[in-house]
Design an enzyme around this catalytic site. Structure first.
Site, PDB file in Angstrom:
ATOM      1  N   VAL A  98      57.736  27.544  61.605  1.00  0.00           N
ATOM      2  CA  VAL A  98      57.886  28.689  60.703  1.00  0.00           C
ATOM      3  C   VAL A  98      57.267  29.890  61.404  1.00  0.00           C
ATOM      4  CG1 VAL A  98      57.313  29.652  58.434  1.00  0.00           C
ATOM      5  CG2 VAL A  98      57.733  27.189  58.678  1.00  0.00           C
ATOM      6  N   CYS A  99      57.907  31.065  61.286  1.00  0.00           N
ATOM      7  CA  CYS A  99      57.315  32.316  61.760  1.00  0.00           C
ATOM      8  C   CYS A  99      57.079  32.223  63.276  1.00  0.00           C
ATOM      9  CB  CYS A  99      56.038  32.546  60.947  1.00  0.00           C
ATOM     10  SG  CYS A  99      55.332  34.203  61.004  1.00  0.00           S
ATOM     11  N   SER A 100      55.983  32.798  63.750  1.00  0.00           N
ATOM     12  CA  SER A 100      55.683  32.768  65.185  1.00  0.00           C
ATOM     13  C   SER A 100      55.325  31.374  65.684  1.00  0.00           C
ATOM     14  CB  SER A 100      54.555  33.751  65.504  1.00  0.00           C
ATOM     15  OG  SER A 100      53.444  33.523  64.657  1.00  0.00           O
ATOM     16  N   GLY A 101      55.316  30.384  64.805  1.00  0.00           N
ATOM     17  CA  GLY A 101      55.158  28.988  65.234  1.00  0.00           C
ATOM     18  C   GLY A 101      56.204  28.580  66.260  1.00  0.00           C
ATOM     19  N   ALA A 148      62.406  31.972  60.107  1.00  0.00           N
ATOM     20  CA  ALA A 148      61.916  33.332  60.368  1.00  0.00           C
ATOM     21  C   ALA A 148      60.517  33.486  59.758  1.00  0.00           C
ATOM     22  CB  ALA A 148      62.919  34.343  59.818  1.00  0.00           C
TER      23      ALA A 148
END
Lengths: 208, 208
Positions: A98-101, A148
């Site tokens: 998730v996200c910048s993961g 995102a």
């Protein structure tokens, strides 16, 4: 089904709690909140999470969920974390972020040549790390699923639940979590928000 | 600004992390995750939260956020918890709840004659406890704000941020958290989901 929800300092709690709340609706899920050591992990909203499991104790989870967050840049240099992701992936049925993961998945060598998404403010970082960028909210490429920024992990949770079990199961979870969103504003993506707002958030995320 | 995010065993993590992730975007927020004792609190998805603060240490938070969850019925009998909410409310600028957390506000005497919402499966319980039921997703009645089930806490977070600060601030937080939801299904409310699905979830929530 053993799911590893990965923890590291400075992560964004909602990145992880979104998909975990959805997937844990299924009674067969054994949720593990895993970190390098048993020490409590402080997230970027001050929430402190007590790991239930260490990396060494769960080497082959069936599903891997990697959050992003304020600590994303330092996390890229966390060898134990990146190695865990790289080692767990080959045996996992689903590897997700998730996200910048997703930058962590890329650093672990999992996204090379794969379509993937990330928080809008670090899209170029994901490209530099070898992924094929998508700006979609949730992206499936084989058994690798990326979402995102932050709240997109909830949408990913339901899509993943449908893939793991079936659509009626995911639909039932959506009803249980009353996920019928009514955002009060319409500024949730860089295409919709004013340019100066986009510039301010972009700078803040990249400075983290 | 001191915000008390209230913890108790069996609570739903997303109920709390939704609004906390939104409100903690503001640099002036000091987030306190408060419980009766310093012992770790296990939520209904297996996430274990380490309290940062005890009830005794933060008697007058400016904002109070009370989650719901699987432990809601037992929580109604938790005198220390209900007393904390009742005592903190008169001094608070905003008293809020997510999901079945509104039954705790009602038990604390805060919702008598007030319009409030809750998780759709326990609407009648809220009425029995003296509130004037609304089925809206987020309800403001004076300085008391209630949200519907689980994920509604995110929508509440943005509405509350706009009320505490201003709309551009809340809009900026929404962009930062990329809150541009795209639910994969349309079963997020009892009005939209099949009747047998509604009956199954209703029974599960009420048996918790």
């Amino acid at each position: 089904m053993h799911i590893a929800f990965v923890l590291y300092p400075g992560m964004t709690a909602l990145d992880l709690v979104g998909p975990s709340q959805v997937l844990c609706c299924h009674p067969a899920v054994e949720a593990h909140y895993v970190a390098g050591t048993p020490d409590p992990v402080r997230t970027d909203s001050g929430l402190v999470i007590q790991p239930t499991t260490t990396f060494a104790e769960l080497t082959a989870p069936e599903v891997l969920v990697v959050p992003g967050g304020g600590g994303w840049r330092r996390a890229l240099d966390d060898t134990a974390l990146v190695d865990y992701i790289a080692t767990a992936h080959p045996a996992a049925t689903w590897t997700t972020s998730v996200c910048s993961g997703s930058t962590l998945l890329a650093k672990a060598g999992i996204l090379t040549g794969k379509r993937a998404t990330t928080h809008w403010a670090v899209r170029d970082v994901l490209v530099e790390l070898g992924a094929e960028l998508s700006t979609d909210r949730v992206v499936f490429d084989g058994n690798v699923v990326t979402a995102a920024g932050v709240s997109a992990g909830i949408d990913m949770g339901f899509a993943l639940a449908a893939a793991i079990w079936d659509e009626p199961t995911a639909q039932q979870f959506q009803l249980g979590l009353e996920y019928d969103p009514q955002p009060p504003f319409d500024t949730g993506s860089p295409e919709k928000a004013p340019a100066e707002m986009v510039a301010a958030i972009r700078a803040a995320v990249r400075a983290a």
